[in-house]
Design a protein around this motif. Structure first.
Motif, PDB file in Angstrom:
ATOM      1  N   ALA A  19      15.003   5.991  -1.549  1.00  0.00           N
ATOM      2  CA  ALA A  19      16.075   5.264  -0.873  1.00  0.00           C
ATOM      3  C   ALA A  19      15.643   4.660   0.453  1.00  0.00           C
ATOM      4  O   ALA A  19      16.371   3.869   1.038  1.00  0.00           O
ATOM      5  CB  ALA A  19      17.267   6.195  -0.641  1.00  0.00           C
ATOM      6  N   ALA A  20      14.466   5.026   0.941  1.00  0.00           N
ATOM      7  CA  ALA A  20      13.975   4.478   2.204  1.00  0.00           C
ATOM      8  C   ALA A  20      13.642   3.002   2.035  1.00  0.00           C
ATOM      9  O   ALA A  20      13.331   2.535   0.938  1.00  0.00           O
ATOM     10  CB  ALA A  20      12.744   5.258   2.668  1.00  0.00           C
ATOM     11  N   PRO A  21      13.676   2.237   3.128  1.00  0.00           N
ATOM     12  CA  PRO A  21      13.412   0.799   3.012  1.00  0.00           C
ATOM     13  C   PRO A  21      11.935   0.455   2.912  1.00  0.00           C
ATOM     14  O   PRO A  21      11.062   1.235   3.316  1.00  0.00           O
ATOM     15  CB  PRO A  21      14.004   0.235   4.316  1.00  0.00           C
ATOM     16  CG  PRO A  21      13.871   1.360   5.291  1.00  0.00           C
ATOM     17  CD  PRO A  21      14.094   2.624   4.491  1.00  0.00           C
ATOM     18  N   ILE A  22      11.668  -0.731   2.400  1.00  0.00           N
ATOM     19  CA  ILE A  22      10.351  -1.355   2.489  1.00  0.00           C
ATOM     20  C   ILE A  22      10.294  -2.063   3.830  1.00  0.00           C
ATOM     21  O   ILE A  22      11.194  -2.826   4.182  1.00  0.00           O
ATOM     22  CB  ILE A  22      10.146  -2.366   1.350  1.00  0.00           C
ATOM     23  CG1 ILE A  22      10.202  -1.692  -0.014  1.00  0.00           C
ATOM     24  CG2 ILE A  22       8.827  -3.117   1.529  1.00  0.00           C
ATOM     25  CD1 ILE A  22      10.281  -2.685  -1.173  1.00  0.00           C
ATOM     26  N   GLY A  23       9.244  -1.821   4.613  1.00  0.00           N
ATOM     27  CA  GLY A  23       9.087  -2.490   5.892  1.00  0.00           C
ATOM     28  C   GLY A  23       8.213  -3.720   5.760  1.00  0.00           C
ATOM     29  O   GLY A  23       7.177  -3.695   5.091  1.00  0.00           O
ATOM     30  N   VAL A  24       8.627  -4.806   6.394  1.00  0.00           N
ATOM     31  CA  VAL A  24       7.905  -6.077   6.335  1.00  0.00           C
ATOM     32  C   VAL A  24       7.819  -6.632   7.756  1.00  0.00           C
ATOM     33  O   VAL A  24       8.830  -6.661   8.461  1.00  0.00           O
ATOM     34  CB  VAL A  24       8.640  -7.103   5.445  1.00  0.00           C
ATOM     35  CG1 VAL A  24       7.846  -8.403   5.337  1.00  0.00           C
ATOM     36  CG2 VAL A  24       8.931  -6.526   4.057  1.00  0.00           C
ATOM     37  N   PHE A  25       6.621  -7.064   8.180  1.00  0.00           N
ATOM     38  CA  PHE A  25       6.554  -7.704   9.499  1.00  0.00           C
ATOM     39  C   PHE A  25       5.671  -8.938   9.474  1.00  0.00           C
ATOM     40  O   PHE A  25       4.758  -9.070   8.662  1.00  0.00           O
ATOM     41  CB  PHE A  25       6.088  -6.728  10.582  1.00  0.00           C
ATOM     42  CG  PHE A  25       4.606  -6.494  10.654  1.00  0.00           C
ATOM     43  CD1 PHE A  25       3.782  -7.320  11.415  1.00  0.00           C
ATOM     44  CD2 PHE A  25       4.015  -5.440   9.971  1.00  0.00           C
ATOM     45  CE1 PHE A  25       2.415  -7.099  11.491  1.00  0.00           C
ATOM     46  CE2 PHE A  25       2.649  -5.207  10.034  1.00  0.00           C
ATOM     47  CZ  PHE A  25       1.842  -6.044  10.802  1.00  0.00           C
ATOM     48  N   ASP A  26       5.979  -9.839  10.404  1.00  0.00           N
ATOM     49  CA  ASP A  26       5.225 -11.082  10.582  1.00  0.00           C
ATOM     50  C   ASP A  26       5.320 -11.468  12.048  1.00  0.00           C
ATOM     51  O   ASP A  26       6.128 -10.906  12.805  1.00  0.00           O
ATOM     52  CB  ASP A  26       5.804 -12.183   9.694  1.00  0.00           C
ATOM     53  CG  ASP A  26       5.051 -13.517   9.813  1.00  0.00           C
ATOM     54  OD1 ASP A  26       3.820 -13.476   9.919  1.00  0.00           O
ATOM     55  OD2 ASP A  26       5.701 -14.569   9.821  1.00  0.00           O
ATOM     56  N   ILE A  87       2.326  -6.300   5.350  1.00  0.00           N
ATOM     57  CA  ILE A  87       1.904  -7.201   6.419  1.00  0.00           C
ATOM     58  C   ILE A  87       2.104  -8.619   5.903  1.00  0.00           C
ATOM     59  O   ILE A  87       1.259  -9.166   5.198  1.00  0.00           O
ATOM     60  CB  ILE A  87       0.433  -6.977   6.800  1.00  0.00           C
ATOM     61  CG1 ILE A  87       0.148  -5.501   7.070  1.00  0.00           C
ATOM     62  CG2 ILE A  87       0.067  -7.820   8.014  1.00  0.00           C
ATOM     63  CD1 ILE A  87      -1.334  -5.201   7.316  1.00  0.00           C
ATOM     64  N   ALA A  88       3.249  -9.218   6.227  1.00  0.00           N
ATOM     65  CA  ALA A  88       3.608 -10.534   5.689  1.00  0.00           C
ATOM     66  C   ALA A  88       3.084 -11.642   6.585  1.00  0.00           C
ATOM     67  O   ALA A  88       3.772 -12.624   6.852  1.00  0.00           O
ATOM     68  CB  ALA A  88       5.120 -10.632   5.525  1.00  0.00           C
ATOM     69  N   CYS A  89       1.859 -11.483   7.052  1.00  0.00           N
ATOM     70  CA  CYS A  89       1.202 -12.434   7.931  1.00  0.00           C
ATOM     71  C   CYS A  89      -0.248 -12.482   7.490  1.00  0.00           C
ATOM     72  O   CYS A  89      -0.922 -11.450   7.452  1.00  0.00           O
ATOM     73  CB  CYS A  89       1.311 -11.968   9.381  1.00  0.00           C
ATOM     74  SG  CYS A  89       0.280 -12.888  10.551  1.00  0.00           S
ATOM     75  N   ASN A  90      -0.723 -13.663   7.137  1.00  0.00           N
ATOM     76  CA  ASN A  90      -2.099 -13.777   6.655  1.00  0.00           C
ATOM     77  C   ASN A  90      -3.109 -13.426   7.734  1.00  0.00           C
ATOM     78  O   ASN A  90      -4.121 -12.774   7.466  1.00  0.00           O
ATOM     79  CB  ASN A  90      -2.349 -15.192   6.137  1.00  0.00           C
ATOM     80  CG  ASN A  90      -1.745 -15.421   4.779  1.00  0.00           C
ATOM     81  OD1 ASN A  90      -2.390 -15.246   3.752  1.00  0.00           O
ATOM     82  ND2 ASN A  90      -0.472 -15.802   4.738  1.00  0.00           N
ATOM     83  N   THR A  91      -2.851 -13.846   8.962  1.00  0.00           N
ATOM     84  CA  THR A  91      -3.791 -13.535  10.038  1.00  0.00           C
ATOM     85  C   THR A  91      -3.889 -12.032  10.256  1.00  0.00           C
ATOM     86  O   THR A  91      -4.985 -11.470  10.347  1.00  0.00           O
ATOM     87  CB  THR A  91      -3.357 -14.234  11.344  1.00  0.00           C
ATOM     88  OG1 THR A  91      -3.297 -15.649  11.128  1.00  0.00           O
ATOM     89  CG2 THR A  91      -4.329 -13.941  12.466  1.00  0.00           C
TER      90      THR A  91
END
Length: 308
Positions: A19-26, A87-91
């Motif tokens: 039930a925990a969330p998926i974390g996404v950052f950019d 990690i929703a950032c290519n760099t």
């Protein structure tokens, strides 16, 4: 890539459940293209997104700075109990994936470069692949390494397109200015590499400019966006770990995995948004990246301001 860190490896924390969330950052709103792909593939999953809008873009920063920023952004999400980090950032994926995987072990950490490289190798017949990316991603050569690891005969042409990030962050996705910039970046590359048949959108900001980029390159090149491929990798990883969210994994009476985040019903995975600057602007521009169907979720009052 290893980097010095002011933090010790992340302290042990209670195990999280499905039930925990998926974390996404950019660095900004570009990663919302990945969030959108995750929602489409995994509609039951709760999602927690952080855009480091105070310090964008990452693509023009040094590798050491990007690693430091990425760790700080990731730590906010990890401290809120995510079960997997994207990690929703290519760099940041190019220079910080290994570091974050070590710091936050055993939390699974997934970047967007490897899935994008895999999709490009499958899409290209000639083996000549053009990668559009930020200066940082091009400088680090992560896509070339990832593509050649899968296809040794590949010929990879990398082109830095920093203005695409600025256009996307402003919400300028069409019109003569965008088209002129696309032609400026791409016309010479295509003339010099007539056998290229695949073009990788190597920055999560670039998919919203897809129409202008497609018009500039014409039908000869297949465009590859790593967002959908990344979503497939996330789904596979969650399934392997028994962490896929299903209606049975979180009964209505269960406590929220993240404070303030309701447990979603089937097909109604919740999404929460964090930004380090200008929440109203984040919501306005982010709606372009989320698409018409998901934009109503991204209201200014729904964006929490955080300080890294």
């Amino acid at each position: 890539m290893a980097a010095s860190s002011s933090h010790a490896p992340h302290a042990a924390r209670p195990a999280v459940g499905a039930a925990a969330p998926i974390g996404v950052f950019d660095s900004g709103v570009g990663g919302l293209t990945v969030l959108r792909a995750l929602r489409e593939r995994l509609p039951d999953e709760p999602l927690l997104y952080l855009g480091d809008t105070a310090r964008l873009p990452y693509g023009s920063k040094s590798a050491g700075t990007v690693v430091r920023y990425a760790e700080q952004a990731a730590r906010v999400l990890v401290d809120r109990g995510v079960k997997l980090l994207v990690i929703a950032c290519n760099t940041a994926s190019a220079v910080a994936l290994e570091h974050l995987s070590e710091v936050f072990h055993p939390l699974p950490v997934i970047g967007v470069v490897e899935p994008g490289a895999e999709a490009a190798c499958l899409a290209s017949r000639s083996g000549e692949i053009v990668v559009l990316a930020t200066e940082g991603t091009v400088r680090g050569g992560a896509y070339e390494r990832a593509i050649r690891a899968r296809r040794g005969d590949a010929r990879v042409v990398q082109t830095a397109c920093p203005l695409f990030v600025a256009l996307a962050e402003e919400g300028w996705v069409s019109g003569p200015i965008v088209e002129a910039i696309a032609h400026r970046y791409l016309d010479g590359v295509l003339r010099e590499h007539p056998d290229a048949d695949c073009l990788v959108l190597g920055c999560t900001h670039f998919p919203v400019l897809r129409a202008a980029i497609s018009a500039a390159v014409g039908p000869r090149l297949t465009l590859v966006d790593s967002a959908e491929t990344t979503a497939r990798v996330v789904a596979r990883e969650l399934a392997a770990r028994g962490l896929l969210h299903t209606p049975s994994s979180a009964p209505p009476s269960a406590p929220s995995a993240t404070p303030g985040m309701p447990i979603p019903a089937a097909g109604q995975g919740s999404a929460r948004f964090l930004a380090t600057d200008a929440p109203a602007r984040f919501a306005r521009v982010g709606a372009v990246f989320m698409g018409e169907a998901l934009a109503p979720e991204l209201r200014p009052e729904a964006v929490e301001l955080v300080d890294l």
